[in-house]
Design a protein around this motif. Structure first.
Motif, PDB file in Angstrom:
ATOM      1  N   LEU A 107      43.809  17.749  42.551  1.00 10.21           N
ATOM      2  CA  LEU A 107      45.157  17.725  43.121  1.00 10.21           C
ATOM      3  C   LEU A 107      45.890  16.486  42.607  1.00 10.21           C
ATOM      4  O   LEU A 107      45.452  15.355  42.882  1.00 10.21           O
ATOM      5  N   PRO A 108      46.981  16.646  41.885  1.00 10.93           N
ATOM      6  CA  PRO A 108      47.721  15.474  41.403  1.00 10.93           C
ATOM      7  C   PRO A 108      48.184  14.590  42.565  1.00 10.93           C
ATOM      8  O   PRO A 108      48.263  15.044  43.715  1.00 10.93           O
ATOM      9  N   LYS A 109      48.479  13.344  42.261  1.00  6.58           N
ATOM     10  CA  LYS A 109      48.977  12.438  43.298  1.00  6.58           C
ATOM     11  C   LYS A 109      50.210  13.038  43.976  1.00  6.58           C
ATOM     12  O   LYS A 109      51.035  13.697  43.335  1.00  6.58           O
ATOM     13  N   MET A 110      50.301  12.844  45.280  1.00 10.81           N
ATOM     14  CA  MET A 110      51.448  13.285  46.078  1.00 10.81           C
ATOM     15  C   MET A 110      51.908  14.672  45.631  1.00 10.81           C
ATOM     16  O   MET A 110      52.962  14.839  45.027  1.00 10.81           O
ATOM     17  N   SER A 111      51.122  15.663  45.956  1.00 14.99           N
ATOM     18  CA  SER A 111      51.411  17.018  45.478  1.00 14.99           C
ATOM     19  C   SER A 111      51.096  18.059  46.538  1.00 14.99           C
ATOM     20  O   SER A 111      50.270  17.840  47.427  1.00 14.99           O
ATOM     21  N   TRP A 112      51.764  19.186  46.419  1.00 14.01           N
ATOM     22  CA  TRP A 112      51.442  20.390  47.201  1.00 14.01           C
ATOM     23  C   TRP A 112      50.836  21.399  46.234  1.00 14.01           C
ATOM     24  O   TRP A 112      51.311  21.545  45.099  1.00 14.01           O
ATOM     25  N   ASN A 113      49.784  22.060  46.680  1.00 12.51           N
ATOM     26  CA  ASN A 113      49.038  22.967  45.813  1.00 12.51           C
ATOM     27  C   ASN A 113      48.732  24.283  46.517  1.00 12.51           C
ATOM     28  O   ASN A 113      48.489  24.308  47.732  1.00 12.51           O
ATOM     29  N   MET A 114      48.697  25.359  45.746  1.00 14.21           N
ATOM     30  CA  MET A 114      48.166  26.634  46.216  1.00 14.21           C
ATOM     31  C   MET A 114      47.154  27.134  45.189  1.00 14.21           C
ATOM     32  O   MET A 114      47.506  27.365  44.027  1.00 14.21           O
ATOM     33  N   ILE A 115      45.898  27.257  45.612  1.00 12.02           N
ATOM     34  CA  ILE A 115      44.852  27.809  44.750  1.00 12.02           C
ATOM     35  C   ILE A 115      44.503  29.191  45.298  1.00 12.02           C
ATOM     36  O   ILE A 115      44.027  29.320  46.423  1.00 12.02           O
ATOM     37  N   ARG A 116      44.762  30.191  44.484  1.00 14.12           N
ATOM     38  CA  ARG A 116      44.580  31.582  44.927  1.00 14.12           C
ATOM     39  C   ARG A 116      43.420  32.219  44.163  1.00 14.12           C
ATOM     40  O   ARG A 116      43.385  32.159  42.922  1.00 14.12           O
ATOM     41  N   LEU A 117      42.505  32.803  44.923  1.00 13.67           N
ATOM     42  CA  LEU A 117      41.333  33.449  44.346  1.00 13.67           C
ATOM     43  C   LEU A 117      41.286  34.917  44.758  1.00 13.67           C
ATOM     44  O   LEU A 117      41.744  35.270  45.856  1.00 13.67           O
ATOM     45  N   GLN A 118      40.739  35.747  43.891  1.00 18.48           N
ATOM     46  CA  GLN A 118      40.541  37.151  44.208  1.00 18.48           C
ATOM     47  C   GLN A 118      39.142  37.568  43.778  1.00 18.48           C
ATOM     48  O   GLN A 118      38.564  37.003  42.848  1.00 18.48           O
ATOM     49  N   LYS A 119      38.621  38.579  44.483  1.00 10.96           N
ATOM     50  CA  LYS A 119      37.294  39.084  44.151  1.00 10.96           C
ATOM     51  C   LYS A 119      37.365  39.850  42.837  1.00 10.96           C
ATOM     52  O   LYS A 119      38.221  40.683  42.631  1.00 10.96           O
ATOM     53  N   SER A 120      36.422  39.555  41.960  1.00 13.76           N
ATOM     54  CA  SER A 120      36.382  40.222  40.666  1.00 13.76           C
ATOM     55  C   SER A 120      35.962  41.677  40.844  1.00 13.76           C
ATOM     56  O   SER A 120      35.157  42.027  41.702  1.00 13.76           O
ATOM     57  N   ASN A 121      36.534  42.557  40.025  1.00  9.66           N
ATOM     58  CA  ASN A 121      36.189  43.973  40.069  1.00  9.66           C
ATOM     59  C   ASN A 121      34.832  44.245  39.419  1.00  9.66           C
ATOM     60  O   ASN A 121      34.278  45.342  39.551  1.00  9.66           O
ATOM     61  N   GLN A 122      34.324  43.302  38.683  1.00  6.40           N
ATOM     62  CA  GLN A 122      33.052  43.488  37.986  1.00  6.40           C
ATOM     63  C   GLN A 122      31.870  43.096  38.872  1.00  6.40           C
ATOM     64  O   GLN A 122      31.974  42.274  39.725  1.00  6.40           O
TER      65      GLN A 122
ATOM     66  N   GLU B  16      41.349  39.971  53.722  1.00  8.10           N
ATOM     67  CA  GLU B  16      40.227  40.859  53.406  1.00  8.10           C
ATOM     68  C   GLU B  16      40.711  42.139  52.737  1.00  8.10           C
ATOM     69  O   GLU B  16      40.058  42.661  51.822  1.00  8.10           O
ATOM     70  N   GLU B  17      41.863  42.634  53.169  1.00  7.32           N
ATOM     71  CA  GLU B  17      42.398  43.869  52.604  1.00  7.32           C
ATOM     72  C   GLU B  17      42.645  43.742  51.104  1.00  7.32           C
ATOM     73  O   GLU B  17      42.392  44.671  50.328  1.00  7.32           O
ATOM     74  N   ASN B  18      43.136  42.572  50.685  1.00  9.43           N
ATOM     75  CA  ASN B  18      43.417  42.341  49.265  1.00  9.43           C
ATOM     76  C   ASN B  18      42.285  41.617  48.546  1.00  9.43           C
ATOM     77  O   ASN B  18      42.421  41.301  47.353  1.00  9.43           O
ATOM     78  N   ASP B  19      41.166  41.351  49.270  1.00  9.89           N
ATOM     79  CA  ASP B  19      40.072  40.570  48.683  1.00  9.89           C
ATOM     80  C   ASP B  19      40.608  39.279  48.069  1.00  9.89           C
ATOM     81  O   ASP B  19      40.333  38.943  46.918  1.00  9.89           O
TER      82      ASP B  19
END
Length: 497
Positions: free
Chosen positions: A482-497, A409-412
C-alpha cells in the motif's frame, strides 16, 4: 491480516451506500434539476447528473432535509408548478421556489434507480402533516390526499418505505428545536399515526445531531423511552474537517466515528434491556461526510437568494482518504448500521459537482464511495489485523492499516478495502487467505497523490485512481503493498480452473 469465510459480521444492507438530497444550495436547482441545461430531459433533470449518480449505484436517497424540513410545508411542492408559492426557507435563509417537490423527486429517484427516504416536519408541524403526506404518497386511492395525487398525474402510489421522524431536533439551529422529552412524545405519536395509515413503513427516530452534543447520549436514551415501540432505526450524524491542518490527526477521525457508533449501539441495547423488549433498534447513519472547506464562504452569502452556491466544499486528496476510512467503519458495523447516507450527493458537500449551464466532474471523494458501493456488496468479514500504530493530537494507538473486507459468495468475489494512514512510508500487508483457495487477484486499485491538498476541477482532475497497485499471491498468502497515505481496493475472484 487473517481472513476466513466464517468470520462473518453481517450481510450488508445495500442501503449502507445511500445518499442525501436537500433543498439546499445548488443540490436541486442547478444540480439535479436544470430545465435549460443542454442535457435536460423532459422533466428538467440533468441527464449528465443522472448518469453519474447511476454509476454510484445509490440504493436510497434521503429527502427533502436536513434542516430545511423542519419548517417545510410539503403541500407547497405539489400541484401545478405555476401555482406553487415562493417561500422564505428559514434553515438556510434562501428563497425556495418549490419547482421541485415530492413528485418530482420521486420521478428523479426512479430515474437514477434509487428508493426515497422521506423526512417529515416535526419542527413547525407534526402528526397531521405527516399522516397526510404519507397518505398522499402511499395510499392507493379513494381518499382526499390519494385522489389529489392522482389528479397530479400519479395514478399509482409511490410506496415509500423509509421515513425519518424529523431532523436534528436537539440542535439549537433547528426550527422548532425540542427537548428530548418533547421530541420523544411527538415522534412516538406521529409514528403511531403513520403506522395506522401504512403499517408496512419503517421509521427512523432522531438521534443526537452529533456525538459532540452536550446531551449525547442522554438524548438517545430519553427519546427511545418513547419511540422504541414505533421506531426501527435511530439516526446518527457526523462530519469531520481538517481545520488545524494536521493530516495525521485528521485521518484518525474514523476512530471517533467508530466510538460514536459503539456508544449509540450500547444505548439502544440498554433501552432494549430496560424495556425487556425482543426488538433490536438498528442504526441509520443518515448524514456523514467531510464538511468545513466552505464555512467562511457561506458566511458571506446575502440572504434570500434563490439556489446560491452554499456548502460547496471542494474536496482534497486527504479528504478522500478519510472518506474511505469512514466507509470502512460503516462496513465493520454492518450488523447494526443498516442505512447510511453520504451527505450530500450533488454540489452541496458532494462527490459530484456541476457548473450551472455547463459541465460536470467527480470530486476526490467520489472514488472511494464509487468503488465501495459497487464492489462492497455481500457479507462483511471481520479481519484479524495486526498493524503498527501511531499517536496524534486527539488519538492514541491509531493503526496505520485501516481495512474492511467483503465476500460476495454469489460472484465468488473477495474484496479488500484498505487505507494506509502513514504519511511517509508504504505499508506491506500480508493477508492469510487460506480459506479462499483458488482465488486470484483481478485488480488492485489505488488512490494516491503526492499532494495531500490536491483537488479536482471541471478541467483538471488531479485526484483519480489507477489500477497498477502492487499485490500478488504466494503460499496461501496475499501480499499487498500500500503506497504511503493511500486508499486501496484489492479485488479477488475464484478461478474457473
Amino acid at each position: 491480516m487473517m481472513l476466513d469465510k466464517e468470520f462473518v459480521i453481517s450481510e450488508i444492507d445495500p442501503r449502507i451506500y445511500g445518499s442525501f438530497i436537500e433543498q439546499l444550495g445548488r443540490a436541486v436547482y442547478g444540480g439535479i434539476y436544470e430545465p435549460n441545461h443542454p442535457t435536460a430531459d423532459e422533466n428538467g433533470f440533468r441527464q449528465d447528473v443522472i448518469d453519474l449518480v447511476k454509476q454510484l449505484q445509490v440504493p436510497i436517497i434521503r429527502y427533502p432535509g436536513g434542516n430545511m424540513v423542519s419548517a417545510y410545508n410539503w403541500e407547497d411542492g405539489i400541484g401545478p408548478k405555476e401555482e406553487r408559492p415562493h417561500r422564505l426557507e428559514l434553515a438556510w435563509r434562501v428563497t425556495e421556489t418549490n419547482q421541485v417537490g415530492t413528485n418530482e423527486f420521486m420521478d428523479w429517484s426512479k430515474a437514477v434507480g434509487s428508493e426515497a427516504m422521506m423526512a417529515v416536519n416535526l419542527g413547525t408541524r407534526g402528526i397531521d402533516a405527516a399522516r397526510s403526506l404519507l397518505e398522499y404518497c402511499n395510499h392507493p386511492g379513494g381518499t382526499y390526499w390519494s385522489e389529489l395525487r392522482k389528479q397530479h398525474g400519479y395514478e399509482q402510489p409511490h410506496k415509500i418505505k423509509t421515513w425519518c421522524l424529523g431532523n436534528e431536533m436537539d440542535g439549537p439551529w433547528q426550527i422548532g428545536q425540542k427537548t428530548a422529552y418533547e421530541y420523544g412524545r411527538l415522534a412516538a405519536e406521529t409514528g403511531k399515526a403513520m403506522r395506522q395509515v401504512d403499517p408496512t413503513i419503517e421509521l427512523v427516530s432522531c438521534g443526537s445531531s452529533g456525538s459532540g452534543m452536550p446531551t449525547f447520549p442522554e438524548w438517545e436514551a430519553t427519546t427511545l423511552e418513547h419511540t422504541y415501540e414505533f421506531a426501527d432505526y435511530i439516526s446518527l450524524h457526523q462530519y469531520y474537517g481538517n481545520r488545524d491542518d494536521d493530516t495525521a490527526n485528521y485521518l484518525a477521525n474514523s476512530l471517533d466515528m467508530d466510538n460514536f457508533i459503539n456508544t449509540v449501539i450500547a444505548t439502544c441495547d440498554y433501552m432494549k434491556a430496560k424495556k425487556r423488549s425482543k426488538k433490536t433498534i438498528n442504526l441509520s447513519f443518515d448524514e456523514w461526510n467531510v464538511w468545513f472547506h466552505s464555512n467562511d464562504q457561506d458566511n458571506k452569502l446575502e440572504p434570500w437568494a434563490i439556489a446560491p452556491p452554499q456548502l460547496e466544499d471542494i474536496y482534497t486528496f486527504e479528504d478522500a482518504i478519510l472518506v474511505g476510512s469512514m466507509l470502512n467503519t460503516l462496513l465493520k458495523h454492518s450488523d447494526r448500521v443498516k442505512i447510511a447516507c453520504m451527505a450530500q450527493l450533488v454540489n452541496v458537500i458532494a462527490p459530484i459537482m456541476t457548473e450551472t449551464g455547463g459541465g460536470i466532474w467527480k470530486q476526490s471523494i467520489f472514488y472511494p464511495y464509487y468503488y465501495t458501493s459497487v464492489y462492497g456488496r455481500g457479507v462483511a468479514l471481520n479481519p484479524i489485523i495486526i498493524s503498527p500504530k501511531y499517536d496524534s493530537k486527539d488519538y492514541t494507538d491509531v493503526p496505520y492499516l485501516d481495512s474492511s473486507v467483503v465476500y460476495n459468495e454469489e460472484n465468488d468475489e473477495l474484496v479488500i478495502f484498505a487505507v494506509n494512514r502513514h504519511l511517509q512510508n508504504r505499508l506491506k500487508v500480508d493477508v492469510d487467505i487460506r480459506s479462499f483457495d483458488g482465488f486470484e487477484i483481478v485488480e488492485h486499485v489505488v488512490l494516491e497523490n503526492e499532494d495531500a491538498k490536491a483537488v479536482n476541477t471541471l478541467r483538471n482532475e488531479q485526484v483519480k485512481p489507477h489500477s497498477q497497485g502492487l499485490s500478488f499471491i504466494e503460499d496461501d498468502k496475499l501480499v499487498g503493498v500500500l503506497p504511503k497515505m493511500s486508499w486501496n481496493m484489492i479485488r479477488l475472484q475464484k478461478s474457473n480452473q
